[in-house]
Every structure is written in structure tokens, then in C-alpha cells.
Write an enzyme that holds these catalytic residues in place. Structure first.
Site, PDB file in Angstrom:
ATOM      1  N   TRP A 219       0.834  -1.203   0.000  1.00 58.80           N
ATOM      2  CA  TRP A 219       0.000   0.000   0.000  1.00 58.80           C
ATOM      3  C   TRP A 219       0.869   1.254   0.000  1.00 58.80           C
ATOM      4  O   TRP A 219       1.942   1.261   0.590  1.00 58.80           O
ATOM      5  CB  TRP A 219      -0.896   0.031   1.234  1.00 58.80           C
ATOM      6  CG  TRP A 219      -2.116  -0.831   1.107  1.00 58.80           C
ATOM      7  CD1 TRP A 219      -2.182  -2.186   1.250  1.00 58.80           C
ATOM      8  CD2 TRP A 219      -3.430  -0.382   0.799  1.00 58.80           C
ATOM      9  NE1 TRP A 219      -3.455  -2.613   1.064  1.00 58.80           N
ATOM     10  CE2 TRP A 219      -4.258  -1.522   0.784  1.00 58.80           C
ATOM     11  CE3 TRP A 219      -3.991   0.865   0.541  1.00 58.80           C
ATOM     12  CZ2 TRP A 219      -5.621  -1.458   0.522  1.00 58.80           C
ATOM     13  CZ3 TRP A 219      -5.341   0.933   0.283  1.00 58.80           C
ATOM     14  CH2 TRP A 219      -6.146  -0.206   0.264  1.00 58.80           C
TER      15      TRP A 219
ATOM     16  N   PHE B 185      -0.709  -5.480   7.779  1.00 59.34           N
ATOM     17  CA  PHE B 185      -1.217  -6.562   8.610  1.00 59.34           C
ATOM     18  C   PHE B 185      -0.485  -7.878   8.334  1.00 59.34           C
ATOM     19  O   PHE B 185      -0.299  -8.695   9.238  1.00 59.34           O
ATOM     20  CB  PHE B 185      -2.729  -6.739   8.380  1.00 59.34           C
ATOM     21  CG  PHE B 185      -3.358  -7.778   9.252  1.00 59.34           C
ATOM     22  CD1 PHE B 185      -3.731  -7.474  10.554  1.00 59.34           C
ATOM     23  CD2 PHE B 185      -3.568  -9.068   8.784  1.00 59.34           C
ATOM     24  CE1 PHE B 185      -4.317  -8.432  11.368  1.00 59.34           C
ATOM     25  CE2 PHE B 185      -4.149 -10.034   9.591  1.00 59.34           C
ATOM     26  CZ  PHE B 185      -4.525  -9.720  10.890  1.00 59.34           C
TER      27      PHE B 185
ATOM     28  N   VAL C  20       3.175   1.065   6.054  1.00 57.85           N
ATOM     29  CA  VAL C  20       2.584   2.350   6.426  1.00 57.85           C
ATOM     30  C   VAL C  20       1.089   2.164   6.626  1.00 57.85           C
ATOM     31  O   VAL C  20       0.429   1.469   5.850  1.00 57.85           O
ATOM     32  CB  VAL C  20       2.880   3.454   5.376  1.00 57.85           C
ATOM     33  CG1 VAL C  20       2.330   3.103   4.011  1.00 57.85           C
ATOM     34  CG2 VAL C  20       2.346   4.805   5.837  1.00 57.85           C
TER      35      VAL C  20
ATOM     36  N   ILE D  66      -2.198   4.697   7.485  1.00 58.01           N
ATOM     37  CA  ILE D  66      -2.634   6.083   7.625  1.00 58.01           C
ATOM     38  C   ILE D  66      -4.037   6.081   8.213  1.00 58.01           C
ATOM     39  O   ILE D  66      -4.928   5.382   7.719  1.00 58.01           O
ATOM     40  CB  ILE D  66      -2.574   6.813   6.274  1.00 58.01           C
ATOM     41  CG1 ILE D  66      -1.112   6.822   5.783  1.00 58.01           C
ATOM     42  CG2 ILE D  66      -3.128   8.231   6.406  1.00 58.01           C
ATOM     43  CD1 ILE D  66      -0.911   7.382   4.405  1.00 58.01           C
TER      44      ILE D  66
ATOM     45  N   HIS E 114     -10.079   0.705  12.029  1.00 59.95           N
ATOM     46  CA  HIS E 114      -9.156  -0.141  11.270  1.00 59.95           C
ATOM     47  C   HIS E 114      -7.696   0.218  11.563  1.00 59.95           C
ATOM     48  O   HIS E 114      -6.853  -0.655  11.739  1.00 59.95           O
ATOM     49  CB  HIS E 114      -9.469   0.005   9.770  1.00 59.95           C
ATOM     50  CG  HIS E 114      -8.566  -0.768   8.875  1.00 59.95           C
ATOM     51  ND1 HIS E 114      -7.474  -0.206   8.246  1.00 59.95           N
ATOM     52  CD2 HIS E 114      -8.586  -2.071   8.511  1.00 59.95           C
ATOM     53  CE1 HIS E 114      -6.869  -1.131   7.527  1.00 59.95           C
ATOM     54  NE2 HIS E 114      -7.516  -2.267   7.663  1.00 59.95           N
TER      55      HIS E 114
ATOM     56  N   PHE F 186      11.830  -2.343  12.810  1.00 64.18           N
ATOM     57  CA  PHE F 186      10.436  -1.873  12.811  1.00 64.18           C
ATOM     58  C   PHE F 186      10.346  -0.589  11.997  1.00 64.18           C
ATOM     59  O   PHE F 186      10.580   0.505  12.508  1.00 64.18           O
ATOM     60  CB  PHE F 186       9.942  -1.653  14.243  1.00 64.18           C
ATOM     61  CG  PHE F 186       8.471  -1.367  14.317  1.00 64.18           C
ATOM     62  CD1 PHE F 186       7.553  -2.401  14.249  1.00 64.18           C
ATOM     63  CD2 PHE F 186       8.004  -0.070  14.444  1.00 64.18           C
ATOM     64  CE1 PHE F 186       6.189  -2.151  14.312  1.00 64.18           C
ATOM     65  CE2 PHE F 186       6.646   0.193  14.507  1.00 64.18           C
ATOM     66  CZ  PHE F 186       5.734  -0.843  14.440  1.00 64.18           C
TER      67      PHE F 186
ATOM     68  N   ARG G 245       8.431  11.089   6.522  1.00 65.07           N
ATOM     69  CA  ARG G 245       9.245  10.087   7.211  1.00 65.07           C
ATOM     70  C   ARG G 245       9.822   9.033   6.267  1.00 65.07           C
ATOM     71  O   ARG G 245      10.551   8.147   6.692  1.00 65.07           O
ATOM     72  CB  ARG G 245       8.392   9.389   8.276  1.00 65.07           C
ATOM     73  CG  ARG G 245       8.061  10.318   9.440  1.00 65.07           C
ATOM     74  CD  ARG G 245       6.883   9.800  10.271  1.00 65.07           C
ATOM     75  NE  ARG G 245       6.653  10.616  11.428  1.00 65.07           N
ATOM     76  CZ  ARG G 245       6.033  11.798  11.435  1.00 65.07           C
ATOM     77  NH1 ARG G 245       5.600  12.319  10.304  1.00 65.07           N
ATOM     78  NH2 ARG G 245       5.860  12.472  12.554  1.00 65.07           N
TER      79      ARG G 245
END
Length: 162
Positions: free
Chosen positions: A26, A59, A81, A83, A89, A114, A128
Site C-alpha cells: 500500500w 497486517f 505504512v 494512515i 481499522h 520496525f 518520514r
């Protein structure tokens, strides 16, 4: 955005580590930046031939990270990522990814980088992602942390002084 207090360290030689990246799909622009940052870290730390595996979303990062850790990779860097939207969710995915990756690290005693951005807006993620004009490079930071941790784990498992 913080960034303050980040450790300053010189890259170390990690040419003998087996390294894998598991990256979500994504948000192409953000993910491209995170992956490029990871590659910059690999170049600086002399990582040879890291494996890159793509998954549908954030996920899915923990299950594939666990499979890679089970294959004796010294470090697995998870990049993704999430958002915030108008539903819970965001909270569920962030929690599942964080808890799952922590479990992988502990269960496999493997260094896990991470590199999951959990942002309120797309602009925060872009800031970022290590792109031109970004204020931070979380792909680089997550990879660097995993590589240093992998070397530390190697020393600890050998009796620290070895």
C-alpha cells in the site's frame, strides 16, 4: 515530528549477515522511499544480497517476518505504512503489526527492524519516508537498527566476549 535524540553511530560491517526485508504494498510512493532508505543502509553497512519480499499490506508483515526468521535470517526489516482513516481499522492494524513483529523478535531471537509508519496523514508518512524533501528516513533507521541488533545478538549468543 521528533527525530530528536536519535543515536549517532557509524555504519559497521555486516557483509556476513543474512538479511531480509518484508515490505507492504500500500502507498507506493511512501513504500518506494522506505525501500530506498533500507537499500542505502545496506550499502553503508555492506550487506550483500538482501532478500526483499512484498506482501499486500502492513497486517501481513508479521507472518512473513516469522517465516523469514525461521529460515535463519539474522535480521528481518519490516516496512509498512498505515494512515489513519475514519474507522478503528487503523488501531487494529497498527496493534496487530506491532504486537506480531514483537512476537517474531522474541520467539525467534531475531533482530526485527520496525519500519512501520503509523501516521495521521499521508503528508506525515511522506515526511518520514526518506524521499527528497523528507525530514526523516525511517527505512534507513529501521534497517540500521536491525543490523546493529543482529550483530549484538550474534555476540551475546557467542558469550558476548567472543
Amino acid at each position: 515530528m521528533s527525530g530528536a535524540g536519535a543515536p549517532t553511530q557509524q555504519p559497521i560491517d555486516c557483509h556476513d549477515l543474512r538479511v531480509a526485508v518484508v515490505a507492504a504494498s500500500w502507498h507506493d510512493q511512501v513504500m518506494d522511499g522506505l525501500l530506498a532508505g533500507a537499500q542505502r543502509a545496506f550499502d553503508d553497512y555492506r550487506v550483500e544480497a538482501p532478500v526483499v519480499v512484498r506482501v499486500p499490506g502492513t497486517f501481513e508483515l508479521p507472518v512473513v517476518a516469522a517465516a523469514l526468521a525461521a529460515q535463519a535470517y539474522d535480521a528481518v526489516i519490516a516496512l509498512g505504512v498505515v494512515i489513519r482513516g475514519g474507522t478503528p481499522h487503523f488501531d487494529y492494524v497498527c496493534s496487530a503489526a506491532t504486537d506480531g513483529l514483537t512476537r517474531v523478535a522474541l520467539d525467534h531471537q531475531t533482530a526485527i527492524g520496525f519500519g512501520v509508519l503509523t501516521c495521521d496523514t499521508e503528508q506525515q508518512a511522506l515526511d518520514r519516508a526518506g524521499l527528497e524533501g523528507s525530514q526523516e528516513d525511517k527505512g534507513y533507521e529501521a534497517s540500521s537498527a536491525a543490523l546493529v541488533t543482529a550483530q549484538t545478538l550474534r555476540r551475546v549468543k557467542r558469550g558476548y566476549g567472543a
